[in-house]
Design a protein around this motif. Structure first.
Motif, short mmCIF file in Angstrom:
data_model
loop_
_atom_site.label_atom_id
_atom_site.label_comp_id
_atom_site.label_asym_id
_atom_site.label_seq_id
_atom_site.Cartn_x
_atom_site.Cartn_y
_atom_site.Cartn_z
N GLU A 134 77.01 64.44 15.70
CA GLU A 134 76.07 65.56 15.83
C GLU A 134 74.75 65.11 16.45
OE1 GLU A 134 75.69 67.24 11.92
OE2 GLU A 134 77.74 68.02 11.93
N VAL A 135 74.23 63.97 15.98
CA VAL A 135 72.98 63.47 16.55
C VAL A 135 73.19 63.13 18.02
CG1 VAL A 135 71.34 61.54 16.49
CG2 VAL A 135 71.98 62.70 14.37
N ARG A 136 74.33 62.52 18.36
CA ARG A 136 74.58 62.20 19.77
C ARG A 136 74.72 63.46 20.61
NH1 ARG A 136 75.05 57.79 23.20
NH2 ARG A 136 73.57 57.11 21.64
N ASP A 137 75.32 64.52 20.08
CA ASP A 137 75.40 65.79 20.81
C ASP A 137 74.00 66.31 21.12
OD1 ASP A 137 78.18 65.78 20.85
OD2 ASP A 137 78.37 67.16 19.14
N GLN A 138 73.11 66.22 20.14
CA GLN A 138 71.73 66.65 20.37
C GLN A 138 71.07 65.75 21.42
OE1 GLN A 138 68.99 65.97 17.15
NE2 GLN A 138 67.58 67.52 17.90
N THR A 139 71.32 64.47 21.35
CA THR A 139 70.77 63.54 22.34
C THR A 139 71.27 63.89 23.73
OG1 THR A 139 70.54 61.76 20.71
CG2 THR A 139 70.66 61.11 23.04
N ARG A 140 72.56 64.17 23.87
CA ARG A 140 73.12 64.55 25.17
C ARG A 140 72.37 65.75 25.75
NH1 ARG A 140 78.14 63.94 22.44
NH2 ARG A 140 79.01 61.93 23.05
N ARG A 141 72.21 66.76 24.92
CA ARG A 141 71.56 67.99 25.38
C ARG A 141 70.11 67.73 25.79
NH1 ARG A 141 68.37 71.28 22.93
NH2 ARG A 141 68.82 70.55 20.82
N LEU A 142 69.36 67.06 24.93
CA LEU A 142 67.94 66.83 25.22
C LEU A 142 67.76 65.86 26.38
CD1 LEU A 142 66.51 66.65 21.60
CD2 LEU A 142 66.29 68.53 23.25
N PHE A 143 68.61 64.87 26.47
CA PHE A 143 68.51 63.89 27.55
C PHE A 143 68.72 64.56 28.90
CE2 PHE A 143 69.38 60.10 30.04
CZ PHE A 143 68.51 59.17 29.48
N ILE A 197 75.57 54.17 29.92
CA ILE A 197 75.59 52.92 29.15
C ILE A 197 75.42 53.23 27.66
CG2 ILE A 197 74.33 50.77 28.69
CD1 ILE A 197 73.71 50.73 31.76
N MET A 198 74.50 54.13 27.34
CA MET A 198 74.30 54.54 25.95
C MET A 198 75.58 55.16 25.39
SD MET A 198 70.43 56.18 26.14
CE MET A 198 70.66 57.15 24.68
N GLU A 199 76.23 55.99 26.16
CA GLU A 199 77.45 56.67 25.71
C GLU A 199 78.57 55.67 25.45
OE1 GLU A 199 78.09 60.85 25.89
OE2 GLU A 199 76.79 59.65 24.59
N GLY A 200 78.77 54.72 26.36
CA GLY A 200 79.81 53.73 26.17
C GLY A 200 79.57 52.91 24.92
N ASN A 201 78.33 52.55 24.70
CA ASN A 201 77.99 51.79 23.50
C ASN A 201 78.22 52.62 22.24
OD1 ASN A 201 76.74 48.93 23.74
ND2 ASN A 201 76.18 50.03 25.61
#
Length: 154
Positions: free
Chosen positions: A87-96, A11-15
């Motif tokens: 870039e921030v979302r890439d970091q979020t993906r990894r940490l999530f 859901i976060m990704e789609g948004n």
């Protein structure tokens, strides 16, 4: 049925994909300067808030490093806003992906904005904040005579 960690992340990704398309729809100058009223902020300022909250929260939730900083300091091009947002979302993906669901259930005082809440509630707040500001961006686009991205395309 409740959402799993991965369901919520989708859901976060789609948004986020929709928010990035909203940024792309703005003309460069209007992204930074247009407001329908002097009391309102340009969409670029709302994007700063969205991404800065995401960065602060994901580092706090995943790594227990609570710091709210401006990821866009000195940035004045829409293309750079898009790049930093990605870039921030890439970091979020990894940490999530590295976090387990137990971590999302941890309850603590919010280090930035307010009351005690779970990490899941904190991330949900960040998502709701993004949705709210994207809606403002859609309104700005319409006022500029620009059709916003299709809401249903995620």
């Amino acid at each position: 049925m409740f959402l799993t960690k991965n369901d919520f992340f989708e859901i976060m990704e789609g948004n986020r994909r929709l928010t990035l398309r909203a940024i792309e729809a703005f003309p460069e100058d209007k992204f930074f300067n247009f407001t329908p009223d002097e009391k309102l902020r340009p969409f670029s300022e709302m994007i700063k808030e969205i991404v800065n909250i995401e960065s602060g929260y994901i580092n706090g939730v995943a790594l227990d490093k609570w710091e709210y900083k401006d990821m866009f300091e000195g940035i004045s091009k829409k293309e750079d806003f898009l790049e930093i947002s990605k870039e921030v979302r890439d970091q979020t993906r990894r940490l999530f992906q590295e976090m387990d669901e137990e971590r999302l259930n941890v309850v603590m005082q919010d280090s930035f904005f307010g009351p005690e809440m779970s990490h899941f509630a904190r991330l949900q707040y960040a998502l709701e904040n993004e949705i709210h500001h994207r809606g403002q961006g859609f309104t700005y686009l319409r006022l500029l005579g620009i059709e916003p991205p299709e809401f249903y395309v995620r």
